[in-house]
Design an enzyme around this catalytic site. Structure first.
Site: not given
Ligand SMILES: NC(=O)c1ccc[n+]([C@@H]2O[C@H](COP(=O)([O-])OP(=O)(O)OC[C@H]3O[C@@H](n4cnc5c(N)ncnc54)[C@H](OP(=O)(O)O)[C@@H]3O)[C@@H](O)[C@H]2O)c1
Length: 366
Positions: A225, A229
């Site tokens: 990760d 970045k």
């Molecule tokens: N959480 C944080 O604080 C944070 C901070 C910075 C960046 N990020 C980044 O932001 C992104 C989302 O994080 P999150 O915490 O919200 O993750 P999450 O809660 O696991 O949600 C992921 C979402 O992406 C969907 N998804 C996964 N694979 C996919 C694909 N191939 N095509 C379309 N949709 C897909 C999932 O679909 P389903 O609904 O079908 O399961 C779900 O709706 C990640 O890449 C993460 O690294 C997160």
């Protein structure tokens, strides 16, 4: 008033917060920015679960669907393929695809969106870390210049102004000498505990229990990760680097890469002595051990443990906060520093929305 259509790919922790924030601020943007933001589709793996490219989805329906997914209930079966939704939306007006999915599969739809004239905003790092010889990578990075149609502020430091600061420094002709930073709240929290005398394996367990790691802590502890970045920062600076060219310190021994999480946590004890000795050596030299990512002036990227002087901004930081320091020709003796919380649904969603609003002023006027 200009209408802006938003397609939300991924509506989990971050994407769900984006949808909720759009519903909450829509009236204010109409008033302040003369911009009407319509969420026209959202969904996850396999496609969109809710679509109305003409009029946009009702705010209450959006909120209810996000709540249902969060609670693990409700219908989540995909009804439409992303690329068909993007074409239909673009034919109705200016459109932005918001990628808050996980993994690099969304690179295909991001590249398709750019080719059709839509904007793309990402919190998902993986598509931007694909090898440079992947054609989707070329399309996305061509759109990623500071006046392009692809924005990615939330990929590094969540809502913190890291990418925009870097673009401003470069656009104004400053020369980057070194970027260094602590880009992982998880490692920040773990090594703060180690510096106070906790065994490494115990610190990992404590930080996992406090909710700072991914469900499987190997996803953080592999260093991937942070490497993604650092790669994004290096490529933004103009260096042609691939993940395979980055020297990354991983805390996932090969024999523990598969198998149960408990087995992995139990096996981590074998690193306690080595890491404990590094922490005491750092302390004896007036420093503290940190997991640091750096990009030098030639584009060499390193991700690993370093002893950092306690007298510096990075050395003084404790807990899960992120910090990025830009040392440049103009900011040499006193580097420009951006710091604050580098993860969390609300701030990450706000980082994406900031990009969306800025892009919304220009997208559709090609
Ligand atoms: N959480 C944080 O604080 C944070 C901070 C910075 C960046 N990020 C980044 O932001 C992104 C989302 O994080 P999150 O915490 O919200 O993750 P999450 O809660 O696991 O949600 C992921 C979402 O992406 C969907 N998804 C996964 N694979 C996919 C694909 N191939 N095509 C379309 N949709 C897909 C999932 O679909 P389903 O609904 O079908 O399961 C779900 O709706 C990640 O890449 C993460 O690294 C997160």
């Amino acid at each position: 008033m200009k209408q802006l259509r938003v397609i939300q790919v991924g509506y989990g922790t971050v994407g769900g917060a984006v949808i909720e924030q759009i519903a909450g601020h829509r009236a204010a943007w109409q008033e302040r920015l003369q911009l009407d933001v319509l969420v026209v589709a959202f969904g996850g793996r396999g496609g969109a679960v809710c679509v109305d490219v003409e009029d946009g989805i009702d705010d209450d329906e959006c909120r209810e669907r996000v709540r249902q997914r969060r609670d693990g209930g409700g219908a989540t079966r995909a009804t439409s393929e992303w690329e068909a939704v993007i074409s239909a939306s673009v034919s109705h007006g200016p459109t932005i695809v918001m990628d808050a999915a996980a993994g690099d599969e969304t690179a295909t739809l991001n590249a398709a969106a750019l080719e059709q004239g839509a904007g793309v905003v990402l919190s998902n790092k993986a598509p931007l870390a694909l090898p440079l010889d992947d054609p989707r990578s070329a399309i996305m990075w061509a759109g990623a210049r500071s006046n392009g149609r692809l924005r990615y502020e939330a990929t590094v430091g969540a809502g913190l102004p890291v990418i925009s600061t870097l673009h401003t420094l470069l656009d104004t002709g400053d020369e980057m000498l070194e970027i260094s930073g602590m880009l992982s709240g998880t490692f920040g929290a773990i090594f703060s505990d180690v510096a106070s005398g906790t065994l490494f394996s115990e610190a990992v367990r404590t930080v996992k229990e406090a909710g700072f790691t991914e469900p499987d802590p190997r996803d953080d502890l592999s260093g991937l990760d942070v490497a993604r970045k650092a790669l994004i920062l290096a490529r933004t600076t103009g260096h042609q680097v691939d993940l395979t060219g980055i020297d990354v310190r991983s805390f996932v021994p090969a024999d523990l890469a598969e198998g149960s999480i408990d087995g992995f946590l139990d096996g981590l004890g074998r690193m306690d002595d080595e890491i404990g000795t590094m922490a005491s050596d750092a302390e004896a030299g007036g420093g503290v051990m940190k997991y640091v990512a750096s990009v030098d002036a030639r584009g060499a990227v390193k991700v690993g443990l370093q002893s950092v002087s306690k007298g510096t901004v990075m050395g003084a930081l404790t807990g899960p906060e992120n910090v990025v320091s830009f040392r440049t020709d103009r900011y040499d003796q006193y580097p420009t520093v951006v710091s604050g919380p580098g993860a969390g649904a609300a701030v990450t969603a706000a980082g994406m929305i900031g990009d969306m609003l800025r892009l919304g002023q220009t997208v559709g006027h090609a």
